[in-house]
Design an enzyme around this catalytic site. Structure first.
Site, mmCIF file in Angstrom:
data_model
loop_
_atom_site.group_PDB
_atom_site.id
_atom_site.type_symbol
_atom_site.label_atom_id
_atom_site.label_comp_id
_atom_site.label_asym_id
_atom_site.label_seq_id
_atom_site.Cartn_x
_atom_site.Cartn_y
_atom_site.Cartn_z
ATOM 1 N N ARG A 55 0.586 -1.257 -0.054
ATOM 2 C CA ARG A 55 -0.092 -0.021 0.066
ATOM 3 C C ARG A 55 0.843 1.231 0.107
ATOM 4 O O ARG A 55 0.587 2.255 -0.371
ATOM 5 C CB ARG A 55 -0.986 0.036 1.133
ATOM 6 C CG ARG A 55 -1.987 1.307 1.186
ATOM 7 C CD ARG A 55 -2.950 1.103 2.237
ATOM 8 N NE ARG A 55 -2.702 0.597 3.266
ATOM 9 C CZ ARG A 55 -1.963 1.073 4.303
ATOM 10 N NH1 ARG A 55 -1.398 2.365 4.210
ATOM 11 N NH2 ARG A 55 -1.610 0.366 5.423
ATOM 12 N N TYR A 108 -15.533 17.417 -15.931
ATOM 13 C CA TYR A 108 -16.091 16.009 -15.531
ATOM 14 C C TYR A 108 -16.865 15.919 -14.322
ATOM 15 O O TYR A 108 -16.594 16.557 -13.268
ATOM 16 C CB TYR A 108 -14.788 15.088 -15.252
ATOM 17 C CG TYR A 108 -15.090 13.747 -14.969
ATOM 18 C CD1 TYR A 108 -15.626 12.978 -16.007
ATOM 19 C CD2 TYR A 108 -14.956 13.065 -13.856
ATOM 20 C CE1 TYR A 108 -16.045 11.455 -15.616
ATOM 21 C CE2 TYR A 108 -15.393 11.831 -13.541
ATOM 22 C CZ TYR A 108 -15.986 10.772 -14.264
ATOM 23 O OH TYR A 108 -16.192 9.742 -14.141
ATOM 24 N N ASP A 179 -6.498 18.896 -15.445
ATOM 25 C CA ASP A 179 -7.006 17.629 -15.763
ATOM 26 C C ASP A 179 -6.726 17.502 -17.343
ATOM 27 O O ASP A 179 -7.526 17.914 -18.047
ATOM 28 C CB ASP A 179 -8.372 17.296 -15.434
ATOM 29 C CG ASP A 179 -9.056 16.071 -15.722
ATOM 30 O OD1 ASP A 179 -8.351 15.297 -16.686
ATOM 31 O OD2 ASP A 179 -9.869 15.425 -15.063
ATOM 32 N N LYS A 204 -8.666 6.488 -19.689
ATOM 33 C CA LYS A 204 -9.046 6.907 -21.032
ATOM 34 C C LYS A 204 -8.054 6.689 -21.921
ATOM 35 O O LYS A 204 -7.859 5.494 -22.368
ATOM 36 C CB LYS A 204 -9.695 8.270 -21.024
ATOM 37 C CG LYS A 204 -10.685 8.756 -19.682
ATOM 38 C CD LYS A 204 -11.934 7.840 -19.931
ATOM 39 C CE LYS A 204 -12.656 8.043 -18.554
ATOM 40 N NZ LYS A 204 -12.791 9.150 -17.947
#
Ligand SMILES: *Cc1c(COP(=O)(O)O)cnc(C)c1O
Length: 391
Positions: A55, A108, A179, A204
């Protein structure tokens, strides 16, 4: 940090192929190995940088993190996340309780939802701006803690004057994040234009095959990178090893996919503009588009997304999405397959997005097949709205 000494001089298209490779030693693999282990052998007081627990960090992330940094021209390795939203959430953590964040009015929609959630539970003031209106954005930057910018915006494809906005933010001491999902690092590299942070939905274009959900944050500033990494460890939004492996595999063909889909998108936008059943086409590559001049100045290529408004309103838009056979009716974008959807089918989509707007993500299929499918569907839908009025 570059894997090879001369990597910094390579273009992004080359870095996509050459980045994150193992050292060139006799008998070493050409691709980085995937390590499936949640923990590492360790005794005594752990030394900085020593592998400990997945992690916190794992070597399986590093080849992708080095490659995305090289693509964005960042001097720090990127920070990979379980999703684009996990990456965006880490950036929102820079807004203090009671702080101010600037976001595009069109962006978004989950990014906007996240901002609204902060407003409700952390007394954060959210300023929604039209990113294409530079004066409006600059005015909103006064007293802000963070600006999250998107350009071109989802789904309206507005183009911001990023160099001017990032400069204005820097002068006012406002942290900025761009972004860069739509443009990809091949289209623009916001860190080189003055952004503090870049976020990606790797889901994407970077991964590119609609088979993985992943995100990343990239920055030049070691302190910001340290804080984003710390956020990831605290919140646990880490990707699995196979997702990162798939994403790097997808990145290898980024330039081929983006060049092909961009060229096809521009051609389809031009043809759509002339079709009698079409009311409006948004694509920054069209000379008629309000974002064209800026995109031509600041971007390499115009991206592979088209905004289409058919004549006849929402019912016709829905009929069009139902009528196509090759295009896939689906949300998401940036995959090899062409997808489309009417955005306002989501009740959470901004109400300033036209009800009849279809967002089209152009893939890498043959342009003539894509056009034939669209034209057949456009020829079939009625050129009248449901109330019978000529559209
Ligand atoms: C899809 C998308 C996101 C969210 O990414 P996920 O990987 O789905 O969490 C963020 N920004 C943009 C522009 C997107 O298209």
């Amino acid at each position: 940090m570059p894997t090879h000494p001369d990597e910094s001089s390579y273009t992004a298209a080359t870095v996509a192929v050459s980045g994150g490779r193992p050292p060139r030693e006799q008998g070493s693999p050409v691709n980085p190995p995937v390590v499936l282990s949640s923990t590492y052998v360790s005794h005594g007081v752990p030394q900085p940088g020593e592998p400990l627990y997945t992690r916190m960090d794992t070597e399986t992330w590093h080849p992708f993190e080095e490659t995305i940094a090289a693509l964005e021209r960042a001097s720090e390795p990127g920070v990979v996340f379980a999703s684009g939203m996990a990456a965006i959430a880490s950036v929102f953590s820079f807004v203090p309780v009671g702080g101010v964040v600037v976001v595009p009015r069109h962006a978004y929609q989950v990014t906007l939802g996240f901002a609204d959630d902060l407003a409700a539970r952390a007394d954060v003031t959210v300023r929604r701006v039209d990113v294409a209106d530079t004066d409006q954005v600059v005015a909103a930057l006064d007293g802000a803690d963070l600006a999250i910018l998107e350009s071109p915006t989802n789904p309206m494809l507005e183009v911001a004057d990023l160099p001017a906005l990032l400069d204005a933010a820097r002068q006012r001491g406002v942290l900025t994040a761009v972004d860069n999902t739509f443009a990809t690092p091949l289209g623009q590299q916001p860190l080189t234009l003055g952004a503090d942070l870049v976020v990606h939905s790797v889901t994407k274009y970077l991964a590119g095959h609609s088979d993985v959900v992943l995100g990343a944050v990239v920055t030049d500033e070691p302190e910001l990178a340290r804080r984003v990494r710390g956020y990831r460890t605290l919140h646990g939004a880490i990707p699995g090893p196979w997702e990162v492996w798939l994403a790097l595999r997808g990145v290898r063909t980024l330039a081929l996919r983006v060049e092909r889909s961009q060229a096809t998108a521009l051609e389809l936008a031009r043809r759509l503009e002339k079709h009698p059943a079409v009311l409006e086409v948004r694509h920054p590559g069209l000379e008629s588009d309000p974002g064209h001049a800026r995109a031509a100045r600041d971007m390499h290529g115009f991206g592979s997304i088209i905004g289409l408004r058919p004549r006849g309103g929402r019912e016709v838009a829905d009929a069009l999405v139902d009528a196509v056979r090759l295009w896939v009716p689906a949300t998401s974008l940036g995959g090899v397959e062409s997808c489309l959807e009417r955005r306002r089918r989501f009740p959470t989509e901004s109400t300033t997005v036209p009800d009849d707007l279809i967002r089209m993500s152009v893939g890498i299929e043959d342009v003539e097949d894509l056009w034939a499918d669209l034209r057949r569907a456009l020829d079939r839908v009625p050129l009248e709205s449901s109330d019978g009025a000529p559209a």
